[in-house]
Design a protein around this motif. Structure first.
Motif, PDB file in Angstrom:
ATOM      1  N   UNK A  19       7.326   4.673  15.221  1.00  0.00           N
ATOM      2  CA  UNK A  19       6.348   3.719  15.146  1.00  0.00           C
ATOM      3  C   UNK A  19       4.824   3.985  15.760  1.00  0.00           C
ATOM      4  N   UNK A  20       5.153   4.536  16.881  1.00  0.00           N
ATOM      5  CA  UNK A  20       3.821   5.146  17.549  1.00  0.00           C
ATOM      6  C   UNK A  20       3.237   6.298  16.889  1.00  0.00           C
ATOM      7  N   UNK A  21       3.667   6.981  15.960  1.00  0.00           N
ATOM      8  CA  UNK A  21       3.343   8.048  15.410  1.00  0.00           C
ATOM      9  C   UNK A  21       3.374   9.383  16.513  1.00  0.00           C
ATOM     10  N   UNK A  22       4.314   9.395  17.187  1.00  0.00           N
ATOM     11  CA  UNK A  22       4.492  10.346  18.515  1.00  0.00           C
ATOM     12  C   UNK A  22       4.959  11.704  17.905  1.00  0.00           C
ATOM     13  N   UNK A  23       5.486  11.766  16.622  1.00  0.00           N
ATOM     14  CA  UNK A  23       5.548  13.253  16.037  1.00  0.00           C
ATOM     15  C   UNK A  23       5.381  12.972  14.487  1.00  0.00           C
ATOM     16  N   UNK A  24       5.163  14.299  13.788  1.00  0.00           N
ATOM     17  CA  UNK A  24       4.767  14.576  12.386  1.00  0.00           C
ATOM     18  C   UNK A  24       6.183  14.773  11.736  1.00  0.00           C
ATOM     19  N   UNK A  25       7.259  15.095  12.439  1.00  0.00           N
ATOM     20  CA  UNK A  25       8.531  15.415  11.523  1.00  0.00           C
ATOM     21  C   UNK A  25       9.695  15.161  12.707  1.00  0.00           C
ATOM     22  N   UNK A  26      10.729  14.450  12.091  1.00  0.00           N
ATOM     23  CA  UNK A  26      11.848  14.005  12.853  1.00  0.00           C
ATOM     24  C   UNK A  26      12.928  14.838  12.143  1.00  0.00           C
ATOM     25  N   UNK A  27      13.901  15.277  13.109  1.00  0.00           N
ATOM     26  CA  UNK A  27      15.145  16.059  12.738  1.00  0.00           C
ATOM     27  C   UNK A  27      16.266  15.658  13.352  1.00  0.00           C
ATOM     28  N   UNK A  28      16.704  14.195  12.521  1.00  0.00           N
ATOM     29  CA  UNK A  28      18.064  13.976  13.113  1.00  0.00           C
ATOM     30  C   UNK A  28      19.323  14.623  12.696  1.00  0.00           C
ATOM     31  N   UNK A  29      20.308  14.866  13.336  1.00  0.00           N
ATOM     32  CA  UNK A  29      21.463  15.608  13.030  1.00  0.00           C
ATOM     33  C   UNK A  29      22.725  14.593  12.655  1.00  0.00           C
ATOM     34  N   UNK A  30      23.291  14.863  11.464  1.00  0.00           N
ATOM     35  CA  UNK A  30      24.246  13.809  11.045  1.00  0.00           C
ATOM     36  C   UNK A  30      25.569  13.675  12.044  1.00  0.00           C
ATOM     37  N   UNK A  31      25.801  14.592  12.697  1.00  0.00           N
ATOM     38  CA  UNK A  31      26.716  14.722  13.648  1.00  0.00           C
ATOM     39  C   UNK A  31      26.468  14.086  15.084  1.00  0.00           C
ATOM     40  N   UNK A  32      25.137  13.899  15.489  1.00  0.00           N
ATOM     41  CA  UNK A  32      24.579  13.413  16.517  1.00  0.00           C
ATOM     42  C   UNK A  32      24.019  11.844  16.417  1.00  0.00           C
ATOM     43  N   UNK A  33      23.297  11.484  15.443  1.00  0.00           N
ATOM     44  CA  UNK A  33      22.834  10.366  15.138  1.00  0.00           C
ATOM     45  C   UNK A  33      23.861   9.227  14.973  1.00  0.00           C
ATOM     46  N   UNK A  34      24.834   9.689  14.486  1.00  0.00           N
ATOM     47  CA  UNK A  34      25.773   8.322  14.393  1.00  0.00           C
ATOM     48  C   UNK A  34      26.373   8.536  12.862  1.00  0.00           C
ATOM     49  N   UNK A  35      26.095   9.413  12.139  1.00  0.00           N
ATOM     50  CA  UNK A  35      26.591   9.353  10.648  1.00  0.00           C
ATOM     51  C   UNK A  35      25.403   9.407   9.431  1.00  0.00           C
TER      52      UNK A  35
END
Length: 225
Positions: free
Chosen positions: A104-120
């Motif tokens: 929401x603050x445009x802190x990055x241009x790309x996000x890379x969550x991991x399905x095993x770390x983010x919670x599914x």
């Protein structure tokens, strides 16, 4: 990873490596770099600006990431605003709520969550859609997830909105995983940079309990009973 200021020699060496990779790849294959974590913000800004002309797909985890239990979105926002090179992070962030400020603050241009770390898978899908509404791209992490993680990424990425770029490709962490996991195609999984959906139900993959039993530790011998 130890953190410290990058020397002039080290900085120039890294820049030479980028130049050599781009010369080899040309514009047919995009180049993305995993950069940490471990950099201080001034070095990260300097490097991101220095590689702008090489059209890097993204610079990942320059400030935080692996084994770092915080996000520091304010520093990422300063880095992102200082350069046209896309900045990426998110592989060890848990739950959608901890992506909120980054997005929401445009802190990055790309996000890379991991399905095993983010919670599914459901959490990853929510983050992808929230990022899409804020014109932020999605490139999920997955290198340590093994073949079951590959199944999760194939399925969830097939449902993502138009901000999806690619996922980090996980493979068998030990050779025996290819013996105990069923559902993989007999031929190559990646063809012309694309992966087909797996035909099986659920993740498309399953554990062959009989084959897996021989690899169980003695104290886990009854795991599949």
């Amino acid at each position: 990873m130890d953190q410290g200021q990058i020397s002039e020699h080290g900085f120039n060496y890294m820049l030479d490596c980028v130049i050599a990779m781009k010369e080899a790849l040309g514009d047919k294959v995009s180049l993305a770099l995993d950069c940490g974590p471990g950099w201080f913000l001034p070095d990260a800004i300097k490097f991101a600006q220095a590689v702008e002309k090489y059209n890097i797909m993204w610079l990942e985890d320059m400030l935080t990431g692996d084994y770092v239990p915080w996000v520091n979105p304010q520093a990422y926002r300063e880095l992102t605003q200082s350069t046209s090179t896309p900045i990426h992070t998110g592989e060890q962030i848990y739950l959608r709520h901890n992506f909120k400020e980054l997005i929401e603050t445009q802190a990055v241009r790309v996000v890379g969550p991991d399905p095993a770390d983010i919670g599914g898978i459901a959490e990853l899908k929510w983050v992808a859609e929230h990022a899409y509404m804020h014109s932020i791209m999605m490139a999920p992490h997955g290198t340590a997830n093994g073949l079951l993680g590959l199944g999760a990424l194939i399925n969830v990425c097939a449902t993502l909105p138009a901000n999806y770029i690619a996922f980090e490709y996980p493979s068998a962490s030990d050779p025996f995983w290819n013996e105990i996991v069923t559902g993989l195609p007999s031929g190559p999984i990646v063809v012309d940079s694309h992966v087909d959906l797996l035909p099986g139900p659920g993740l498309g993959l399953d554990i062959d309990a009989k084959a897996a039993k021989r690899y169980l530790r003695e104290e886990d011998a009854g795991f599949f009973d």
